[in-house]
Write a protein that holds these residues in place. Sequence first.
Motif, mmCIF file in Angstrom:
data_model
loop_
_atom_site.group_PDB
_atom_site.id
_atom_site.type_symbol
_atom_site.label_atom_id
_atom_site.label_comp_id
_atom_site.label_asym_id
_atom_site.label_seq_id
_atom_site.Cartn_x
_atom_site.Cartn_y
_atom_site.Cartn_z
ATOM 1 N N PRO A 71 59.679 25.205 -0.458
ATOM 2 C CA PRO A 71 60.220 25.624 0.848
ATOM 3 C C PRO A 71 59.695 26.987 1.286
ATOM 4 O O PRO A 71 59.399 27.208 2.456
ATOM 5 N N ALA A 72 59.576 27.912 0.311
ATOM 6 C CA ALA A 72 59.100 29.259 0.661
ATOM 7 C C ALA A 72 57.651 29.219 1.150
ATOM 8 O O ALA A 72 57.252 29.980 2.044
ATOM 9 N N ASP A 75 57.656 27.942 4.724
ATOM 10 C CA ASP A 75 58.212 28.977 5.609
ATOM 11 C C ASP A 75 57.198 30.087 5.866
ATOM 12 O O ASP A 75 57.028 30.548 7.000
ATOM 13 N N ALA A 79 55.454 31.023 9.413
ATOM 14 C CA ALA A 79 55.661 32.405 9.873
ATOM 15 C C ALA A 79 54.338 33.054 10.261
ATOM 16 O O ALA A 79 54.243 33.790 11.250
ATOM 17 N N GLU A 106 61.523 21.762 9.158
ATOM 18 C CA GLU A 106 62.571 22.785 9.081
ATOM 19 C C GLU A 106 62.007 24.181 9.363
ATOM 20 O O GLU A 106 62.617 24.987 10.084
ATOM 21 N N ALA A 107 60.856 24.474 8.799
ATOM 22 C CA ALA A 107 60.250 25.794 8.989
ATOM 23 C C ALA A 107 59.875 26.025 10.455
ATOM 24 O O ALA A 107 60.076 27.114 11.007
ATOM 25 N N LYS A 110 62.935 26.732 12.434
ATOM 26 C CA LYS A 110 63.417 28.082 12.142
ATOM 27 C C LYS A 110 62.651 29.135 12.918
ATOM 28 O O LYS A 110 63.240 30.093 13.457
ATOM 29 N N HIS A 111 61.338 28.990 13.030
ATOM 30 C CA HIS A 111 60.494 30.009 13.678
ATOM 31 C C HIS A 111 60.197 29.704 15.141
ATOM 32 O O HIS A 111 59.445 30.435 15.790
#
Length: 517
Positions: A71-72, A75, A79, A106-107, A110-111
């Motif tokens: 996940p990181a 993300d 980003a 999801e990422a 989020k952004h």
Amino acid sequence: MKPTVRTLLARDDLALTLLTDEASLPGTALDAPVPWVHNSDLDDPAPFIEPGQVLLTTGTQFGADAGSDDPAGFDAYVARLAGAGISALGFGTEVVRAGTPALLVEACAKHGVPLFEVPYRTPFIRVARTIAELNAADANARQAWALQAQRAISLAALRPDGLGATLGELSNRLGTWVGLVDAAGALDREAPVGGLGQPALGEVVGEARSMLRRGQRASRTLEAGASVGRPQRMTLQTLGAGGALRGVLAIGDSPELDQAGREVVTAVIALAGLALEQNRDLDRARGHLRSGLLRSMLAGDVELAAEVSAEMWGPMPADPVRVAVADLPPDHADRLAEFLELRVDDRGGRLFFGRDGESVVVVCEDADRDVADELAGEFDVPVGVSDAASVTELARLHEQALRAVERARETSPGVVWFDDISRQGVLAFLARTDARAVARATLEPLIEYDREQGTTLLETTRTWLEHGGQFDATAQELGVHRHTVRSRIALAEKLLGRDLSGFHARADLWAALLATE
């Protein structure tokens, strides 16, 4: 219209599917113009992406095994793309993975990055070619718009008020307010009229004046009206050469001000600058002609002036006429001439004006006398107006107007009518600067005595002269005994060194009193 992410999504031939919930995206995320489409499977493609581009990827950088997704890592990847300013991310399926990774969805949510899925049957090159074709079509359309606008503006420049028509056409094409501030710093023309309210208009004119004072060619962008919570982006551009600026063109913000729109504005700037130069030269030539005709009229040759005027502007004013003389405002002489030219046009020529040194002389019909008030109010200058008489008596009327404007200069700017001051009598004209000095010296003994002794000799003498040298009437007016008046007049005669029993001495003293008012 430039293509956007929404444009791509609407194309059935591409079969793209938006995976990010539109409600979670920034308001204009799907409607920002897309200049190009780039594809890359690099883990960090950000250094190779320009803002606004769409990025396509097959996901090689994430690996084929969904079980090892981090996940990181997703993300951080998104980003970096968001930081690079991409418009959207497209994921090509069935190349490396059977579907779009859920962690990538999801990422992106989020952004705030739009994410769409590209099916296997849609090659990336087709998406890129679609954007290229749409951008080319938009560029062609904008170029056609610019050519059409420039043609319309060129035709507008041929109209009688070419400059005003040009600005009006530019305003219509851009769908925004356009204004011209003249070389003196005054709003000369605007389209639409009243289309920019206060305080924005005042701020635009103020900035234009500042640019004109600097005297250099320049352009400025101004957020006008921000003080009242209604900011309007304005673009200001000087007209004319450095050191000889002719004005400033102000244009409100418009979606049409892209490259094509700026080309149209550039054409208008050139036309406006040329028109201002030509108008200036033409106005100067007209001004010389008017001045020559004015001298001819004042010399008694009204017939010649009437013939030339009829050919140039229309018939001369009909009797009875008045003559108005106004001081030329130092910074607005050209605008004053244009102001009067417009009124000549409105009246079909039945108003004539010409420059006489540092003044402007206006010959108008008696019914048009209000033009004097317009001059005084618009340009804040003194104006003197003659009596009404035949145009054959123009020299006499001009002399009257000169006397009236002399009186107007002694007070605040405004209109003085000769018939008003003529009713005051000949002695009223003694109140000139040179006569005032002599009068002050004449009355100085009385003034000095009153100041030192606290007496009212000057007031008593004035009241006594006003009552024709009658002691009883003067005493009653002042509320004192008649013998007191006698003694005061006797003292005044002694101080002045004059016998006030004769008419000549009394008239001279009365003139001195008038001149010092």
